[in-house]
Structure formats: C-alpha cells, structure tokens
Write an enzyme that holds these catalytic residues in place. Structure first.
Site: not given
Length: 343
Positions: A91-93, A249, A253-254
């Site tokens: 997950s990016g975040s 989200d 969203c990365g």
C-alpha cells in the site's frame, strides 16, 4: 496468537488515511520471506490481524502495518499491511507511514537532506527516498514495484447498473478502476457511504467475472480493491478506493495511482517522465510519476514513483488479557458496512 509482551504501536497517518505501525511485541511468524509470512496470516492463523484491526481495539478506518525484519539483504525493514478483510502485500499510503515512522523514531538512521529506505514487501522491494529537514520526514517518494495492465474496458455485469466497464491493473495489488459516473455518483465527501457500498458490491461481483494472477507471484491472485475515478481536463485524477467491508480510502491511494499510470501508458496517454496528480475524496494529493518502462511476465509495465507525506501523531500500547472474550474482536454493520458478515 499469543504475545508475551505488550504491543507497541505508533499512530501514523498519510493524507488522512490511518497507517499505524506495530513496531514491537508481535509474535514471530512462520515463513522465510515476507510473502510467506503474509500467506500464513491469510491462510493459517489470522488471530493477530483480527486482534489489531477489529473492535474494541480498532475501528473500520484503521490499518496496522506489521513491521518485520527484512528477509532479503538489500532491505532495511519489511512490513505487511493488516486490514480487516485480510493481510495485503503493499500500500502506498501505508508504505509512506512506515518510512516516516522508521526515520522519525530512529529505527533507521535519518540523513538530511535525503535518506534512502529499502522496504521488503510481499509484492517486491520498495525503494523510498525521504526528504528530511530538522529531524522530520517532510515527504516520501516511493519507487514502487512495476505496474501493469491486465485488461482495459473489461465488461462487468451488475444487477444495479447494468454492464459497466473497468480497467484491471496491478500497482502493488490488483485494482478494478471504474469511472464513477457509471454508478451515478461523484467523488465528494457526502457520497462516501454510497461509494463504499457501490465499491464493495462490485468487488463481490468481480470474484466470478474477472480472474487475475501476478505472473511472478502466483499467490497474488485476487482483485483487492475497486477504485472509482474522475479524470479532469488538466490531467489530474480524483480517486476513491473502496475497502471491504465498506469504507473509502482517505488518501489518494499510492498503489491505485501506480496502477493508473500503467493504464494511461497502455492507452498512449503517458510517457516516461510524465507526472500526474492524484487527489483524494478529502482533497489530499499524491504526485505519481512514470520513471520508465519494463515488462512483467512478458506484459508491458511501467516503473511508478509516488510522492506524499505521513505524520506520526501518537503512540499506543496494547496487551491481550487471557480472559478477554473479544480476543479476536468483532465488527458490526452499523459502522463497518454491508459485507461485515464476510470478514
């Protein structure tokens, strides 16, 4: 799941999205790699995840990232994303939250003006470049795993909206990205509940209509999220990733923004060096940049870089009372959403 000591958790968010980091006290997990440990949590013993992600110790909007020693020599740390539905590979975040926590607590030595942190994930190696000033992590740029398209304009049959089209792509996890006007909604805060319900309903339908499998990591074989999107004339995109059992989200969203770069490239709308701004439902932004081209299992793929900022805002200590009747937690549909019974 048993813990000999209390669990130490750093409270962190990235553009409003919770990404807490479990830094000590977790039991050791079987498995030689982060992927094997994630699969253990998903298929053998989910009690640690449930303890950390459900009430009364957590709420539906919380994610806890399990910090691990790296299983590869070129990484500084490993982590697994623990959410109410399952453990996720990337997950990016959450990656931004982990990097921020590692640096601001001294677990990885901070060097100003830039510190490079390499993270071992079930999706592959993530190289993070953190901009550091005055002992703070000001921003984090993630060189993500390659992102690629599975299919463009895939037809999804739905009882409520008829046939809708989705782009299926991988950006660290698999996404179905859908233009939000197909479900008669806009990506605005007052529509969050309706978006969450629409996304979880579509995700349930995808299981019997769309097959995915990462060519190099076969156990990554499910569409993790439905992401609604609104494209704008200036090239920006407003995103709304929906998470089972029923929420949206808070961040742009990365991994979804990475998948979006692959989609734009496949449509001939993006080239190496181009950047796009992803904006969340609450107005937070990530910058997504295409660094180059590659292939994954013979498929064209792009190399994404995602830039954003995380904030450490507190600390929590949890312990498991052996007499606690809710050791694996609980979730109710009043706040957790329409598919809570499937957790």
């Amino acid at each position: 799941m048993t813990t000999a000591n209390s669990l130490e958790i750093l409270l962190v968010h990235c553009q409003g999205e919770s990404g807490n980091v479990l830094v000590s006290g977790a039991p050791e997990l079987p498995g030689a790699t982060v992927l094997e440990k994630m699969n253990f949590l998903n298929h053998v013993d989910n009690s640690l995840r449930l303890f950390l992600t459900r009430e009364p110790r957590a709420q539906v909007v919380q994610t806890t990232n399990l910090l691990l020693p790296p299983s590869r020599p070129d990484a500084d740390a490993g982590f697994i994303v623990l959410q109410p539905d399952m453990a996720h590979p990337m997950s990016g975040s959450n990656c931004i939250c982990v990097v921020t926590a590692l640096l601001e607590t001294g677990r990885v030595k901070m060097t100003e003006p830039e510190t490079i942190v390499r993270l071992d994930t079930a999706a592959g190696l993530i190289v993070a470049r953190a901009r550091c000033v005055g002992g703070r992590c000001i921003s984090v740029s993630l060189d993500n795993v390659p992102a690629f398209v599975v299919s463009l304009d895939a037809a999804i049959e739905t009882p409520k909206w008829g046939t809708i089209q989705a782009d299926i792509a991988f950006g660290g996890v698999f996404y179905a990205q859908i233009d939000v006007d197909q479900v008669g909604l806009r990506i605005v805060p007052e529509a969050a509940r309706a978006l969450a319900e629409a996304g979880t309903e579509i995700k349930a339908l995808l299981k019997n209509q769309i097959d995915v499998e990462h060519p190099d990591i076969p156990s990554l074989n499910e569409i993790a999220y439905v992401m609604f999107r609104e494209r704008h004339d200036d090239g920006t995109i407003t995103t709304c990733t929906t998470l089972k059992p029923g929420r949206v989200d808070r961040s742009p969203c990365g991994t979804g923004s990475s998948a979006n770069l692959a989609i734009l490239h496949a449509r001939g709308q993006l080239k190496t060096g181009d950047k796009r701004i992803s904006r969340s439902i609450i107005g937070g932004t990530f910058t997504a940049e295409m660094l180059g081209e590659t292939t994954v299992g013979g498929r064209p793929a792009v190399l994404p870089r995602i830039t954003g900022q995380g904030y450490v805002f507190g600390r929590q200590e949890l312990r498991l009372d052996p007499h606690d009747p809710f050791a694996t937690g609980f979730a109710l549909s009043d706040t957790w959403g329409p598919q809570v019974g499937e957790l």
